[in-house]
Scaffold this active site. Structure first.
Site, short mmCIF file in Angstrom:
data_model
loop_
_atom_site.label_atom_id
_atom_site.label_comp_id
_atom_site.label_asym_id
_atom_site.label_seq_id
_atom_site.Cartn_x
_atom_site.Cartn_y
_atom_site.Cartn_z
N ASN A 152 0.82 -1.20 0.00
CA ASN A 152 0.00 0.00 0.00
C ASN A 152 0.86 1.26 0.00
O ASN A 152 1.01 1.92 -1.02
CB ASN A 152 -0.94 -0.04 1.22
CG ASN A 152 -2.00 1.04 1.15
OD1 ASN A 152 -1.87 2.00 0.43
ND2 ASN A 152 -3.06 0.87 1.91
N ASP A 153 1.46 1.57 1.13
CA ASP A 153 2.18 2.83 1.24
C ASP A 153 3.36 2.92 0.27
O ASP A 153 3.70 3.99 -0.20
CB ASP A 153 2.66 3.01 2.68
CG ASP A 153 1.49 3.11 3.64
OD1 ASP A 153 0.46 3.66 3.24
OD2 ASP A 153 1.62 2.63 4.78
N VAL A 154 3.98 1.78 -0.03
CA VAL A 154 5.19 1.82 -0.87
C VAL A 154 4.86 2.04 -2.34
O VAL A 154 5.76 2.17 -3.16
CB VAL A 154 6.03 0.53 -0.72
CG1 VAL A 154 6.54 0.41 0.70
CG2 VAL A 154 5.26 -0.69 -1.13
#
Lengths: 101, 470
Positions: free
Chosen positions: B394-396
């Protein structure tokens, strides 16, 4: 007993050694290496054994006992976990593993 | 006869050498496995030699403690899942810190006993330098102990909430200052049992309070830092005990761990200070509103899309590991490969819970190294990629890290998945990621969402792919 300055020299050289060993390590090995260095400081077990070996009162012995227990956990756990992780790297096909940079 | 002490010193020397050579071998994938074995022999040698030291009492107790400690750790280390590796490292590291603190405690209590005129004995007192290093080592070890346990609990999911209150930093600094002050008192000849107890209580409490406000996403950096701490504590206690193997091994780990911590923090685009003192997710400013909606896709359509693609890049995240879907994904990748699709895996430096953790998890499933690409290598290739399959990451892959200065992850290097022609995201639900941040990728025009548990969703993909005519 170790002479103060001698200890300082050991300290300095060992610090450079540790730095140099890690300096060029690929990202792929960061986790196993952290775990491996975690195992290496399990040498604290030796110190805890010495402390318990020299403990005289029951109170000191109790603390020393806990120390040895924890130190043994550090060493054994660190070894098993690292070995398990690195074992899997072996199973990749040979020479394919130049790894990521 | 003086051959025994020399033999023991020789064993310690050999152990230190094996540790360094072992760590050196561990820094290259091909020799890594031999490295840990070498270091293991070093440890065995050092522990055995210690039994034969002169003036060792309580040998029965020592053996009992070693057996119980080794047994419990061996058992837990064997059966733990690969996904839980980071918290196990934290746990074992905390134990090492605790052991260092215990050594300091035993030495300090013994020292205090000798100060008491009623109990005065003839044993040699510690020198001021030894005493200071012993106290310092105990402080660092105790902080590492309680801090690592909190890190363990957080990663294990036992402590979900971040613990934040006003003036937290001030309180923490006061705790540390009080611990240091008592430490100075201990060193300057005021050692007594209540003071020693207060010292350890404050140090443990500081480690606790220090770690509680730090979010789960930052834990790897914290664990790595505590790893370095423990190394340093071990080195200091080694000085007190006059044990060169401890000094060398502890210092090597202290230095290596510090560097490793910096490398990790850099990969996450955060400074160590920021991790320790800044509260993740508490950044000011309004986050950018994200326009559009998430567009779903079903497994058969997704499978067809990839079956007729030329290049597919799979981006695995921690969600994949949680779902234990590595093997399924590899099976899917092999099926695509049989159809002539070029498949690669792209790994973000902090995918998983630690840098390199995802590589371990993929290696577990049998994915060869040469199919795994680093962020820097794969990012320029994304415009030529037909389908990027994001699984549990997700964040990456969040483009907000590039476009939204108000976002807490702003500036973090990401995989440029949004540049691929099509993006398929496998995700459990519509919620936000580990760090609780909305992801603009999910709303992009070229993105389709495949909802479901990673394992099940990839299973559906495999089935669907098999039924696609070739």
């Amino acid at each position: 007993m170790i002479d103060g300055f001698l200890a300082l020299y050991i300290f300095m050289l060992a610090a450079f050694t540790g730095y140099e060993i890690i300096a060029r390590v690929p990202v792929i090995l960061h986790t196993p290496l952290m775990s491996g260095s975690n195992f290496v400081h399990g040498i604290v077990l030796v110190g805890a054994m010495i402390a318990l070996g020299q403990a005289q009162t029951p109170f000191e012995m109790a603390i020393g006992f806990v120390g040895v227990l924890l130190g043994a956990g550090n060493a054994a756990g660190g070894y098993v976990v690292t070995e398990r992780m690195l074992e899997m790297f072996k199973s990749s096909k040979p020479q394919a593993g130049k790894g990521s940079k | 006869m003086s051959w025994l002490p020399i033999l023991i010193k020789g064993c310690y020397f050999l152990a230190a050498l094996l540790f360094i050579l072992g760590l050196k071998r561990m820094s290259s994938p091909r020799t890594a496995r031999g490295g840990i074995v070498w270091a293991g022999y070093g440890m065995l040698l050092a522990v055995l030699a210690t039994f034969f030291l002169p003036d060792m009492h309580n040998r029965g107790l020592i053996i009992a403690a070693v057996l119980v400690g080794v047994g419990a750790a061996w058992w837990s280390g064997r059966r733990v899942a690969m996904t839980s590796m980071p918290q196990m490292v934290a746990l074992y590291n905390g134990m090492g810190g605790g052991a260092a603190a215990a050594i300091g405690a035993v030495e300090l209590i013994g020292y205090a006993r000798h100060l008491d005129p009623a109990l005065a004995s003839t044993a040699a007192l510690l020198s001021p330098v030894e005493l200071s290093l012993g106290v310092l080592g105990a402080l660092i070890g105790a902080v590492s102990f309680s801090g690592s346990l909190i890190a363990f609990a957080k990663l294990q999911g036992w402590l979900d909430k971040r613990f934040v209150f006003p003036a937290q930093r001030v309180v923490n600094m006061l705790l540390l200052a009080a611990a240091v002050l008592i430490g100075v008192l201990l060193v300057s000849g005021h050692a007594s049992l209540p003071l020693i107890a207060a010292f350890f209580a404050l140090a443990l409490l500081f480690g606790l309070m220090m770690t509680l406000p730090i979010g789960g996403a930052d834990m790897p950096v914290v664990i790595s830092l505590y790893n370095a701490f423990t190394g340093l504590a071990v080195a200091f206690e080694g000085f007190v005990l006059g044990n060169e193997a401890m000094i060398i091994a502890g210092t090597v780990v202290g230095a290596a761990g510090t560097l490793l911590t910096q490398l990790m923090a850099k990969a996450m685009n955060r400074s160590i200070g920021n991790v320790l003192f800044g509260s993740f997710g508490a950044s000011g400013g309004e986050a950018q509103a994200i326009a559009g909606a998430q567009k779903p896709i079903d497994a058969s359509d997704a499978a067809v899309m990839m079956a007729y693609a030329e290049r597919v890049v799979i981006v695995p995240g921690y969600g994949l590991a949680v779902a234990q879907a590595q093997h399924k994904v590899w099976e899917f990748a092999k099926l695509l490969g049989e159809r002539g699709v070029k498949v690669k895996f792209a790994i973000h430096p902090v995918a998983g819970r630690m840098p390199g953790h995802m590589n371990v998890l993929l290696a577990e499933a049998g994915v060869p190294y040469d199919l795994i690409a680093d962020m820097d290598d794969i990012n320029p290739e994304f415009p030529n990629v037909d389908v990027a399959l994001v699984i549990g990451a997700n964040d990456v892959v969040n483009p907000l890290a590039k476009t939204d200065p108000a976002s807490p992850i702003y500036g973090m290097p990401i995989l440029d998945v949004m540049n691929a022609k099509h993006v398929i995201v496998i995700k459990r639900g519509k919620g936000t990621g580990f760090a609780g941040i909305e992801n603009a990728l999910f709303y992009a025009d070229n993105t389709r969402m495949l909802y479901g548990d990673g394992q099940a969703a990839v299973g559906e993909l495999v089935t669907a792919l098999k039924s696609v005519d070739s």
